[in-house]
Design a protein around this motif. Sequence first.
Motif, PDB file in Angstrom:
ATOM      1  N   HIS A 185      -8.467   2.286  -4.603  1.00 15.77           N
ATOM      2  CA  HIS A 185      -7.819   3.309  -4.057  1.00 15.77           C
ATOM      3  C   HIS A 185      -8.373   4.300  -3.249  1.00 15.77           C
ATOM      4  O   HIS A 185     -10.000   3.927  -3.782  1.00 15.77           O
ATOM      5  N   TRP A 197       0.839  -1.774  -0.190  1.00 20.41           N
ATOM      6  CA  TRP A 197      -0.029  -0.385   0.116  1.00 20.41           C
ATOM      7  C   TRP A 197       1.187   1.110   0.255  1.00 20.41           C
ATOM      8  O   TRP A 197       1.677   1.489   0.627  1.00 20.41           O
ATOM      9  N   ASN A 214      -2.811  -2.640  -2.224  1.00 18.71           N
ATOM     10  CA  ASN A 214      -2.505  -3.833  -3.235  1.00 18.71           C
ATOM     11  C   ASN A 214      -3.180  -5.631  -3.175  1.00 18.71           C
ATOM     12  O   ASN A 214      -2.150  -5.264  -1.698  1.00 18.71           O
ATOM     13  N   THR A 219      -6.478  -4.184  -6.817  1.00 20.07           N
ATOM     14  CA  THR A 219      -5.804  -2.816  -6.861  1.00 20.07           C
ATOM     15  C   THR A 219      -7.373  -2.212  -5.884  1.00 20.07           C
ATOM     16  O   THR A 219      -8.401  -1.839  -7.244  1.00 20.07           O
ATOM     17  N   THR A 229      -3.332   4.118  -2.178  1.00 21.50           N
ATOM     18  CA  THR A 229      -3.419   2.924  -3.541  1.00 21.50           C
ATOM     19  C   THR A 229      -3.243   1.456  -2.259  1.00 21.50           C
ATOM     20  O   THR A 229      -2.242   1.072  -1.127  1.00 21.50           O
ATOM     21  N   GLN A 271      -2.759 -11.085  -4.423  1.00 21.63           N
ATOM     22  CA  GLN A 271      -3.452 -12.273  -5.664  1.00 21.63           C
ATOM     23  C   GLN A 271      -3.365 -14.261  -5.405  1.00 21.63           C
ATOM     24  O   GLN A 271      -2.729 -14.170  -5.010  1.00 21.63           O
TER      25      GLN A 271
END
Length: 659
Positions: A198, A129, A141, A196, A139, A144
Motif C-alpha cells: 500500500h 493495482w 498486488n 500486497t 494498492t 504470486q
Amino acid sequence: MRTWLFLVCGLLLVLALAACGPADSPAAEEPLAEDVTEPAADLPPSRFQQAPMLDAAVLDGSLPPVDERLSQDPLVIEPVSEIGQYGGTWRRLDSSDNLGLTRQVIFVEPFLKWHRDANGMRPNLVESWSYNEAGTELTVNFRQGIKWSDGDPMDVDDYLFWWNDLVLNEDVPVAAPNGTIFQGETMQVAKVDDFTLHFTFPIPAPLFMEQHSRGHYHSAAFVVPSHFLKTLHPAHSDATDNDALLNYYDIGSRLQKTDMPMLSPWVPTAFTSGQTAVFERNPYYWKVDPVGNQLPYIDRMVVDIVTGGSFTESVALNTIAGEVDMQVRDIAPKDVPLLLENAEPGGYRMLFWNRGDYSWPWLILKYDYNDEAIVDLFYGKSFRRALSHAIDRERINEIVSLGLGHARSFALSPESPEFQTERGQQVYTDWSTSYAAHDPDLARSLLDEAGVVDQDGDGMRDLPNGDPLELIVHVSVGDQNSVDAMDLIKEDWEEVGISTVLNAVEWSVIMEDGENRDVMIHAWGSAAAWGLVSAATVWTPVESVSYALGGIHVGRHYQTGGESGVAPRPGSALEKLQNAYTELITIVDPVEREAKLLDAYQIHIDDGPVSIGIVGEHLSPLVVKNNFHNVPEEGGIVASWDLGFPGSTDPEQYYMTTE
C-alpha cells in the motif's frame, strides 16, 4: 546517394513481401505435436514442459521438477508468430563491461511492461493495482509464485528491502528515483501481506505505476533478491562497508556477477572483462507459452564485448562475417547499404523498427557548467537561436544519415500520445520546426545582438567580456553518427565565427565530467521519449541523469528539493518547465493533464530553443539471422532505454532453428 536510398527502399519492399510468407504466419490455436518438446521418458508427469538441457539436473535431483519451479498460474506469453522450439546459442555484441545493450534484452522485468508496439503497458511483476479517487493512495498486488533464479520465492519484501534498507538508509548511497519524492516529502510504503503493498503519496500521483515501470533501470533497481543482498548489507551481516553490496546492486556491474539471483530469462554464468559474457537459461523463469512450454526457448546467449574503435563498425563487420544472430540498436545508417548488400550471402535479414529518436545528435546545453560566462550565454535566447540557425541540418541528414532521417529541432517523438490530437499535431509541428531554418546571416545578427562579436580582430567571436569564446562539445567516441554530425556542425559554427572543439571521449569520461560540471555541451544520440512517462527529464530537468535537459545538477536540484545541485535561474525556461512538471504529475484527469502538457511544451517554442536538435526520426535497422524467429517485423520505439526495447518484445519467446 539517391541510388542507395532507392536500393534501400527496394530491398525493404522485398523483405516486407517475404514477411508475408508461411514462416511468419500466426500460430494455430492447437499447435502441431512437433511444436512441443517432449520431456525425457524418466521425468515425472508434468503440466508444463521444460528445455531438454534441464532434464539431467531434474533426473539427478539437483533441480526440482518444472511443476515445482513454476507457479500454478504462470504468466503466459503469446509468441509473435508461432510456438518455438528449444535450443540454440544467441550470439550478440555489447560495447562495454557494463553490458548496457544486454541489459535491454534480459533486464526488462518491471512492475508493468510496455506492449510490443509501445502503445501502453501490460501487467508483469505486478498483477493488478488500484488507486483511491484522489490519486493519493495506491494498492499494488504482486504476481504470486515467482521465484528467483536460485529458487527463492519473490515477494514484497524484495521491494521493501530496496526501499527501506537501500533508499531510506542514510548509510547506503542509493538515491530515491523520480516519482517517489513530492515537493520534498517522501512517499510511504506499507506491507499488507506477502504479495500486497500500500503506497501513500503526499499529493496525487496518478502516474506512479507507469513512472515506476520505465525500462530496465527500474525493473532491475526496485525489486532485488533481499535474501542474497542481506548477506552483504552492514545492517544485516558482518560486512563493514557497502562496497560489495553496491557492486552487486549496481546495474552497471550486476551482469558480471554469476552468483547474483535474478528474475530474467537468462542469468550470467561467465564473465571476462573486455572479452565475453555468457548467459544461460534461468531454470526458474516464471513465464510459459500458450501450450505450457517454460520459457525462454533459447538455451544460452554469448556476448562479445567490443572495446576500442567504432562499435557500430564492429556490429556491421561481425554481422557480415556471420558472427551475429540478432542485434538491435547501434547500427549506423551509413552501414545500411553495405549490410543489405551482404544479407543474402550472409544468411541474415534486416528489419527496420522505429528508432523514435528526437535528434541524432541532440546538443544538450549544460546550464550547470562551471563557467558563468558560458552559462550567461546559454540563458540568452539570442545566442541559443544563433547556434541553431547556423546549422545546416539538411546537409547533415544527407551526408551522415543517408537521407533516412528528418531535419528538425529538438522536440519529443511524433508518436507521443499527446501529439495525436489536432492541437497536439500543431504543437508538435511548431516545436519540431522552431529555429531550425539554416540561416547563417540571421545567426550572425543574433550573435551580434548577444554581444558575441570579434573584439580582437582574429576573425573569431569573443565573449561579451572580451575573453576568447570556444565551445567545447563532449561526444562519445563510440557514437560514430554523432561524431560525424559534429564534424559538420563544427564547420557551420566556425563559418559564423564561433570557435568549436570536439572532445570525443569514452562514455565514462562524459559521465565523470558531467558530475564535475566540466561538460559545456553534450552531443548525444537521443532516445525516444514522450509525455510524462518515458524520460520526461529530456524536456524538463527533474532528474540527476546525464540526459537531463540543462544538466545533471539542475535536475538534481529539483530531485532533492533544493538540498543539492544547481538551481535554474528565476524566470528562465528551465524554471518554468520544472514548475509545469510539478503541477502535471498531480493531475488525475487525463484530458486536463494532456492539455496542460501541451501548454508546457509551448515554453520550448516561446522561450526556445532550450537545447538543440539536428536530425531525428530515423529508421532503426536491426539484423536477424534467417534461422532466428519470432522477432516482430515492426517493433516499438527502440531508441529509448526507458521503453526497454528489444526486451519489451519478449526475447524469451525468440527461438532458433538449425540452418
